[in-house]
Scaffold this motif. Structure first.
Motif, PDB file in Angstrom:
ATOM      1  N   GLY A 285       0.787  -1.227   0.000  1.00 23.57           N
ATOM      2  CA  GLY A 285       0.000   0.000   0.000  1.00 23.57           C
ATOM      3  C   GLY A 285       0.818   1.274   0.000  1.00 23.57           C
ATOM      4  O   GLY A 285       0.250   2.362   0.004  1.00 23.57           O
TER       5      GLY A 285
ATOM      6  N   HIS B  97      -2.292  -7.143 -12.457  1.00 22.00           N
ATOM      7  CA  HIS B  97      -2.553  -6.444 -11.192  1.00 22.00           C
ATOM      8  C   HIS B  97      -1.421  -6.734 -10.201  1.00 22.00           C
ATOM      9  O   HIS B  97      -1.616  -7.380  -9.165  1.00 22.00           O
ATOM     10  CB  HIS B  97      -3.892  -6.898 -10.609  1.00 22.00           C
ATOM     11  CG  HIS B  97      -4.517  -5.870  -9.705  1.00 22.00           C
ATOM     12  ND1 HIS B  97      -5.214  -4.795 -10.186  1.00 22.00           N
ATOM     13  CD2 HIS B  97      -4.527  -5.747  -8.359  1.00 22.00           C
ATOM     14  CE1 HIS B  97      -5.638  -4.061  -9.170  1.00 22.00           C
ATOM     15  NE2 HIS B  97      -5.227  -4.607  -8.058  1.00 22.00           N
TER      16      HIS B  97
ATOM     17  N   ARG C 162      -4.435   4.374  -7.305  1.00 18.70           N
ATOM     18  CA  ARG C 162      -5.491   3.374  -7.101  1.00 18.70           C
ATOM     19  C   ARG C 162      -4.881   2.012  -6.758  1.00 18.70           C
ATOM     20  O   ARG C 162      -5.376   1.309  -5.870  1.00 18.70           O
ATOM     21  CB  ARG C 162      -6.351   3.274  -8.362  1.00 18.70           C
ATOM     22  CG  ARG C 162      -7.542   2.328  -8.218  1.00 18.70           C
ATOM     23  CD  ARG C 162      -8.523   2.464  -9.358  1.00 18.70           C
ATOM     24  NE  ARG C 162      -7.943   2.076 -10.640  1.00 18.70           N
ATOM     25  CZ  ARG C 162      -7.696   2.911 -11.632  1.00 18.70           C
ATOM     26  NH1 ARG C 162      -7.939   4.206 -11.499  1.00 18.70           N
ATOM     27  NH2 ARG C 162      -7.183   2.478 -12.768  1.00 18.70           N
ATOM     28  N   LEU C 163      -3.798   1.640  -7.447  1.00 16.69           N
ATOM     29  CA  LEU C 163      -3.141   0.364  -7.143  1.00 16.69           C
ATOM     30  C   LEU C 163      -2.603   0.350  -5.714  1.00 16.69           C
ATOM     31  O   LEU C 163      -2.739  -0.650  -4.998  1.00 16.69           O
ATOM     32  CB  LEU C 163      -2.003   0.113  -8.133  1.00 16.69           C
ATOM     33  CG  LEU C 163      -2.403  -0.278  -9.555  1.00 16.69           C
ATOM     34  CD1 LEU C 163      -1.183  -0.256 -10.472  1.00 16.69           C
ATOM     35  CD2 LEU C 163      -3.040  -1.659  -9.575  1.00 16.69           C
TER      36      LEU C 163
ATOM     37  N   GLU D  23      -5.246  -0.152  -3.239  1.00 14.94           N
ATOM     38  CA  GLU D  23      -5.708  -1.542  -3.223  1.00 14.94           C
ATOM     39  C   GLU D  23      -4.679  -2.494  -2.629  1.00 14.94           C
ATOM     40  O   GLU D  23      -4.900  -3.702  -2.593  1.00 14.94           O
ATOM     41  CB  GLU D  23      -6.067  -1.974  -4.646  1.00 14.94           C
ATOM     42  CG  GLU D  23      -7.280  -1.237  -5.221  1.00 14.94           C
ATOM     43  CD  GLU D  23      -7.487  -1.487  -6.702  1.00 14.94           C
ATOM     44  OE1 GLU D  23      -6.634  -2.183  -7.309  1.00 14.94           O
ATOM     45  OE2 GLU D  23      -8.490  -1.000  -7.248  1.00 14.94           O
TER      46      GLU D  23
END
Length: 306
Positions: A30, A149, A176-177, A180
């Motif tokens: 993160g 991803h 955004r990655l 997530e």
């Protein structure tokens, strides 16, 4: 948070060249981390060590719980990498190039091809890569890095050649990655772009890690002055307002702007003085030390250290 990358007292030498000297840090799930430094500071070497493309001379690198230089590195499919100088087979189309990398990663081709629209290459996907501009090839490289991803994304000068709109899209994608749970390590010389986006900064100098932390933490360590700019009504000549302390470092920028260098311990005092009743202040800007200034400070400090 969970550690995804651990670099423990790593050194890498190429003959007499010491590319990395005793670097240690851990990257968490993160996190969006900026890795900055001059050319030859060791940034690309660190990324290649994390990818398992080269082995450390000493120390240890662990990525997703494993040694990336091991023959059977199970986490390799969960890595995304965009090199500084991206290169593709010029005879292939954008679709064919991305389909090739999807097969290498054993990811569904159809899902990977959706990334062409994400990076703005949908309309050009059936054109051969040799007709692409530098910016378009960079977009294709970014799409390649995003296949599957990835849990760890390593990006070396990723916004080179991108227009302002796509740069904004790029940062939205990686933010955004990270939200997530992906770990994003981004190396760039575009420090202004990184200042508001990176949650953490690692500064390298001649293979040595010289600073590591959030921008706010680096500001606290560096203790560089904050600039307080005040628009003052009614000033004449070159004189300073009476409320400016005699020991303050200040200057006139034009007829009505006074700029004061405020050390961290005096920011509030100077703001109180400036905005007290009766002072003709029309506007105030408080400008904290920029990432460019912090970078220059820590490099100067490193050069002075024996």
């Amino acid at each position: 948070m969970t550690g995804t990358v651990r670099v423990s007292d790593v050194a890498k030498e190429f003959g007499r060249v010491k590319a990395v000297c005793g670097a240690s840090f851990q990257l968490e799930a993160g996190e969006l981390v900026a890795l900055i430094g001059h050319n030859g500071a060791g940034k690309t070497t660190l990324m290649k060590l994390m990818l398992g493309l080269i082995r450390p001379t000493s120390g240890a690198v662990e990525v997703l719980g494993d040694n990336p230089a091991a023959g059977e590195f199970a986490g390799r499919r969960q890595l995304g990498y965009l090199p500084e100088n991206v290169s593709f087979d010029a005879a292939l189309t954008g679709r064919e190039s991305l389909a090739f990398y999807a097969r290498l990663k054993r990811e569904p081709t159809a899902k990977a091809l959706e990334l062409l629209d994400t990076v703005g290459l949908g309309a050009a996907s059936r054109r051969r890569v040799n007709t692409y501009s530098k910016g378009m090839r960079q977009r294709l490289g970014l799409a390649q890095a995003l296949i599957g991803h990835p849990r760890v994304l390593l990006l070396d000068e990723p916004t080179t050649g991108l227009d302002p709109e796509l740069r904004q899209t790029f940062y939205e994608i990686i933010a955004r990655l990270a939200a997530e749970g992906a770990t994003v390590l981004l190396s760039s010389h575009a420090l202004t772009e990184l200042e508001e986006r990176a949650g953490r900064v690692i500064i390298m100098n001649r293979g040595i890690k010289v600073a590591d932390g959030s921008i706010e933490r680096l500001r606290n360590i560096a203790r560089l002055p904050t600039k307080i700019r005040l628009k003052v009504a009614g000033l004449s000549g070159s004189k300073m307002p009476g409320w400016v302390p005699s020991d303050a470092v200040c200057r006139r920028l034009n007829g009505h702007i006074v700029e004061i260098d405020a050390v961290p311990d005096r920011k509030i005092e100077l703001l109180h003085r400036a905005t007290a009743a009766g002072n003709a202040i029309e506007d105030v800007d408080v400008i904290a030390p920029t990432l460019d200034e912090l970078y220059a400070h820590f490099l100067r400090q490193a050069e002075r250290t024996p």
